[in-house]
Scaffold this motif. Structure first.
Motif, PDB file in Angstrom:
ATOM      1  N   GLY A   1       0.806  -1.203  -0.003  1.00  0.00           N
ATOM      2  CA  GLY A   1       0.050  -0.173   0.085  1.00  0.00           C
ATOM      3  C   GLY A   1       0.976   1.371   0.032  1.00  0.00           C
ATOM      4  O   GLY A   1       2.131   1.120   0.561  1.00  0.00           O
ATOM      5  N   VAL A   2       0.284   2.292  -0.216  1.00  0.00           N
ATOM      6  CA  VAL A   2       1.114   3.656  -0.303  1.00  0.00           C
ATOM      7  C   VAL A   2       0.126   4.610   0.459  1.00  0.00           C
ATOM      8  O   VAL A   2      -1.127   4.409   0.471  1.00  0.00           O
ATOM      9  N   LEU A   3       0.671   5.510   1.129  1.00  0.00           N
ATOM     10  CA  LEU A   3       0.007   6.839   1.911  1.00  0.00           C
ATOM     11  C   LEU A   3       0.777   8.049   1.179  1.00  0.00           C
ATOM     12  O   LEU A   3       2.072   7.942   1.351  1.00  0.00           O
ATOM     13  N   VAL A   4       0.073   8.642   0.466  1.00  0.00           N
ATOM     14  CA  VAL A   4       0.339   9.796  -0.400  1.00  0.00           C
ATOM     15  C   VAL A   4      -0.327  10.851   0.471  1.00  0.00           C
ATOM     16  O   VAL A   4      -1.432  11.041   0.469  1.00  0.00           O
ATOM     17  N   HIS A   5       0.599  11.930   0.541  1.00  0.00           N
ATOM     18  CA  HIS A   5       0.051  13.371   1.213  1.00  0.00           C
ATOM     19  C   HIS A   5      -0.028  14.144   0.239  1.00  0.00           C
ATOM     20  O   HIS A   5       0.743  14.526  -0.793  1.00  0.00           O
ATOM     21  N   ILE A   6      -1.335  14.715   0.051  1.00  0.00           N
ATOM     22  CA  ILE A   6      -1.946  15.715  -1.063  1.00  0.00           C
ATOM     23  C   ILE A   6      -2.058  16.912  -0.412  1.00  0.00           C
ATOM     24  O   ILE A   6      -3.098  17.393   0.281  1.00  0.00           O
ATOM     25  N   GLY A   7      -1.181  18.216  -0.571  1.00  0.00           N
ATOM     26  CA  GLY A   7      -1.579  19.272  -0.083  1.00  0.00           C
ATOM     27  C   GLY A   7      -1.359  19.163   1.555  1.00  0.00           C
ATOM     28  O   GLY A   7      -1.201  18.302   2.140  1.00  0.00           O
ATOM     29  N   GLY A   8      -1.517  20.264   2.218  1.00  0.00           N
ATOM     30  CA  GLY A   8      -1.476  20.447   3.765  1.00  0.00           C
ATOM     31  C   GLY A   8      -1.299  19.201   4.300  1.00  0.00           C
ATOM     32  O   GLY A   8      -0.496  18.357   4.623  1.00  0.00           O
ATOM     33  N   GLU A   9      -2.709  18.902   5.001  1.00  0.00           N
ATOM     34  CA  GLU A   9      -2.914  17.505   5.922  1.00  0.00           C
ATOM     35  C   GLU A   9      -3.434  16.401   5.395  1.00  0.00           C
ATOM     36  O   GLU A   9      -3.515  15.511   6.036  1.00  0.00           O
ATOM     37  N   ALA A  10      -3.894  16.540   4.162  1.00  0.00           N
ATOM     38  CA  ALA A  10      -4.632  15.424   3.478  1.00  0.00           C
ATOM     39  C   ALA A  10      -3.751  14.381   2.939  1.00  0.00           C
ATOM     40  O   ALA A  10      -2.689  14.799   2.584  1.00  0.00           O
ATOM     41  N   SER A  11      -4.131  13.105   3.175  1.00  0.00           N
ATOM     42  CA  SER A  11      -3.418  11.956   2.774  1.00  0.00           C
ATOM     43  C   SER A  11      -4.426  11.047   2.356  1.00  0.00           C
ATOM     44  O   SER A  11      -5.579  10.785   2.441  1.00  0.00           O
ATOM     45  N   VAL A  12      -3.708  10.137   1.225  1.00  0.00           N
ATOM     46  CA  VAL A  12      -4.637   9.279   0.676  1.00  0.00           C
ATOM     47  C   VAL A  12      -4.001   7.962   0.783  1.00  0.00           C
ATOM     48  O   VAL A  12      -2.720   7.805   0.233  1.00  0.00           O
ATOM     49  N   GLY A  13      -4.644   6.570   1.119  1.00  0.00           N
ATOM     50  CA  GLY A  13      -4.128   5.570   1.264  1.00  0.00           C
ATOM     51  C   GLY A  13      -4.688   4.753   0.188  1.00  0.00           C
ATOM     52  O   GLY A  13      -5.760   4.678  -0.042  1.00  0.00           O
ATOM     53  N   ILE A  14      -3.724   4.047  -0.581  1.00  0.00           N
ATOM     54  CA  ILE A  14      -4.103   3.155  -1.783  1.00  0.00           C
ATOM     55  C   ILE A  14      -3.339   1.892  -1.854  1.00  0.00           C
ATOM     56  O   ILE A  14      -2.250   1.750  -1.633  1.00  0.00           O
ATOM     57  N   THR A  15      -4.315   0.794  -1.978  1.00  0.00           N
ATOM     58  CA  THR A  15      -3.653  -0.782  -2.099  1.00  0.00           C
ATOM     59  C   THR A  15      -3.276  -0.937  -3.253  1.00  0.00           C
ATOM     60  O   THR A  15      -3.818  -0.363  -4.359  1.00  0.00           O
ATOM     61  N   VAL A  16      -1.898  -1.056  -3.374  1.00  0.00           N
ATOM     62  CA  VAL A  16      -1.111  -1.375  -4.871  1.00  0.00           C
ATOM     63  C   VAL A  16      -0.680  -2.806  -4.823  1.00  0.00           C
ATOM     64  O   VAL A  16      -0.543  -3.443  -3.912  1.00  0.00           O
ATOM     65  N   ASP A  17      -0.403  -3.034  -5.986  1.00  0.00           N
ATOM     66  CA  ASP A  17       0.660  -4.370  -6.139  1.00  0.00           C
ATOM     67  C   ASP A  17       2.257  -3.878  -6.085  1.00  0.00           C
ATOM     68  O   ASP A  17       2.370  -2.837  -5.784  1.00  0.00           O
ATOM     69  N   GLU A  18       3.018  -4.987  -6.377  1.00  0.00           N
ATOM     70  CA  GLU A  18       4.508  -4.586  -6.249  1.00  0.00           C
ATOM     71  C   GLU A  18       4.801  -3.827  -7.352  1.00  0.00           C
ATOM     72  O   GLU A  18       5.747  -3.136  -7.035  1.00  0.00           O
ATOM     73  N   GLU A  19       4.154  -3.568  -8.450  1.00  0.00           N
ATOM     74  CA  GLU A  19       4.720  -2.798  -9.292  1.00  0.00           C
ATOM     75  C   GLU A  19       3.663  -1.185  -9.209  1.00  0.00           C
ATOM     76  O   GLU A  19       3.927  -0.380 -10.168  1.00  0.00           O
ATOM     77  N   LEU A  20       3.372  -1.003  -8.093  1.00  0.00           N
ATOM     78  CA  LEU A  20       2.503   0.179  -7.785  1.00  0.00           C
ATOM     79  C   LEU A  20       1.576   0.580  -8.514  1.00  0.00           C
ATOM     80  O   LEU A  20       1.211   1.873  -8.736  1.00  0.00           O
ATOM     81  N   ARG A  21       0.853  -0.371  -8.937  1.00  0.00           N
ATOM     82  CA  ARG A  21      -0.588  -0.273  -9.711  1.00  0.00           C
ATOM     83  C   ARG A  21      -1.424  -0.498  -8.817  1.00  0.00           C
ATOM     84  O   ARG A  21      -1.403  -1.484  -8.109  1.00  0.00           O
ATOM     85  N   PRO A  22      -2.530   0.489  -8.795  1.00  0.00           N
ATOM     86  CA  PRO A  22      -3.604   0.502  -7.763  1.00  0.00           C
ATOM     87  C   PRO A  22      -4.482  -1.142  -8.043  1.00  0.00           C
ATOM     88  O   PRO A  22      -4.560  -1.348  -9.210  1.00  0.00           O
ATOM     89  N   ILE A  23      -4.780  -1.732  -6.897  1.00  0.00           N
ATOM     90  CA  ILE A  23      -5.320  -2.936  -7.018  1.00  0.00           C
ATOM     91  C   ILE A  23      -6.916  -2.651  -7.585  1.00  0.00           C
ATOM     92  O   ILE A  23      -7.309  -3.743  -8.507  1.00  0.00           O
ATOM     93  N   GLU A  24      -7.527  -1.603  -7.192  1.00  0.00           N
ATOM     94  CA  GLU A  24      -8.913  -1.481  -7.680  1.00  0.00           C
ATOM     95  C   GLU A  24      -8.756  -0.206  -8.737  1.00  0.00           C
ATOM     96  O   GLU A  24      -7.906   0.664  -8.245  1.00  0.00           O
ATOM     97  N   SER A  25      -9.535  -0.429  -9.851  1.00  0.00           N
ATOM     98  CA  SER A  25      -9.412   0.480 -11.001  1.00  0.00           C
ATOM     99  C   SER A  25     -10.176   1.795 -10.534  1.00  0.00           C
ATOM    100  O   SER A  25     -11.265   1.842 -10.154  1.00  0.00           O
ATOM    101  N   ASP A  26      -9.441   2.788 -10.317  1.00  0.00           N
ATOM    102  CA  ASP A  26     -10.065   4.139  -9.897  1.00  0.00           C
ATOM    103  C   ASP A  26      -9.167   5.277 -10.436  1.00  0.00           C
ATOM    104  O   ASP A  26      -7.992   5.299 -10.364  1.00  0.00           O
ATOM    105  N   PRO A  27      -9.634   6.080 -11.384  1.00  0.00           N
ATOM    106  CA  PRO A  27      -8.799   7.195 -12.059  1.00  0.00           C
ATOM    107  C   PRO A  27      -8.223   7.986 -10.861  1.00  0.00           C
ATOM    108  O   PRO A  27      -7.119   8.466 -11.219  1.00  0.00           O
ATOM    109  N   ASP A  28      -8.637   8.318  -9.925  1.00  0.00           N
ATOM    110  CA  ASP A  28      -8.239   9.154  -8.972  1.00  0.00           C
ATOM    111  C   ASP A  28      -6.795   8.503  -8.432  1.00  0.00           C
ATOM    112  O   ASP A  28      -5.798   9.465  -8.291  1.00  0.00           O
ATOM    113  N   SER A  29      -6.883   7.289  -8.085  1.00  0.00           N
ATOM    114  CA  SER A  29      -6.016   6.508  -7.371  1.00  0.00           C
ATOM    115  C   SER A  29      -4.705   6.660  -8.360  1.00  0.00           C
ATOM    116  O   SER A  29      -3.711   6.912  -8.158  1.00  0.00           O
ATOM    117  N   GLU A  30      -5.143   6.263  -9.772  1.00  0.00           N
ATOM    118  CA  GLU A  30      -4.259   6.074 -10.684  1.00  0.00           C
ATOM    119  C   GLU A  30      -3.414   7.492 -11.097  1.00  0.00           C
ATOM    120  O   GLU A  30      -2.219   7.573 -11.054  1.00  0.00           O
TER     121      GLU A  30
END
Length: 148
Positions: A96-125
């Motif tokens: 998984g990755v935890l990416v901080h976006i701007g100030g204090e917001a963060s997004v957690g995304i489950t990914v595979d070993e190649e850092l591709r999102p597990i669930e198809s979601d344009p925002d995550s991609e």
């Protein structure tokens, strides 16, 4: 008399199963996580933590009779992280990755070993693609540090 013997036999059988289960859990966790925590010291919560260069490395060992622990590497400048949940039975680690976006917001995304999102979601991609080089660097550093 036979009933008492039967109850004693069942009790001993359950006790042996409990001892075997605890032994398997302990030796699996101990052998795996002792290797992962070499050269790391415990923090105030009893977890293993190390700050080195521009990264922090964190190992969260599983609690008693749980198999779920994780390894986290964080870039100290951006606070972006890669999280790895090691698998004990095969080589199917989860990521998984935890990416901080701007100030204090963060997004957690489950990914595979190649850092591709597990669930198809344009925002995550988009988030992954915008931070791809840093996340790849974090993933390679995690694999190097923990010999994965």
């Amino acid at each position: 008399m036979k009933k008492k013997r039967w109850i004693t036999g069942v009790f001993i059988f359950i006790l042996l199963l409990f001892i075997i289960w605890n032994s398997v859990w302990y030796f699996t966790i101990a052998t795996t996580y002792n290797q992962l925590t070499e050269n790391m010291s415990k923090d105030q919560h009893g977890d293993f933590f190390l700050e080195k260069d521009e990264y922090s490395y964190y190992v969260d060992k599983p609690i008693y009779l749980s198999w779920s622990g994780n390894l986290t590497i964080t870039d100290l400048e951006s606070d972006n992280s890669v999280i790895i949940w090691p698998s004990f039975l095969d080589d199917n680690d989860e990521y998984g990755v935890l990416v901080h976006i701007g100030g204090e917001a963060s997004v957690g995304i489950t990914v595979d070993e190649e850092l591709r999102p597990i669930e198809s979601d344009p925002d995550s991609e988009k988030i992954i693609n915008d931070n791809k080089s840093e996340l790849e660097l974090l993933m390679s550093e995690a694999k190097r540090f923990w010999n994965l």
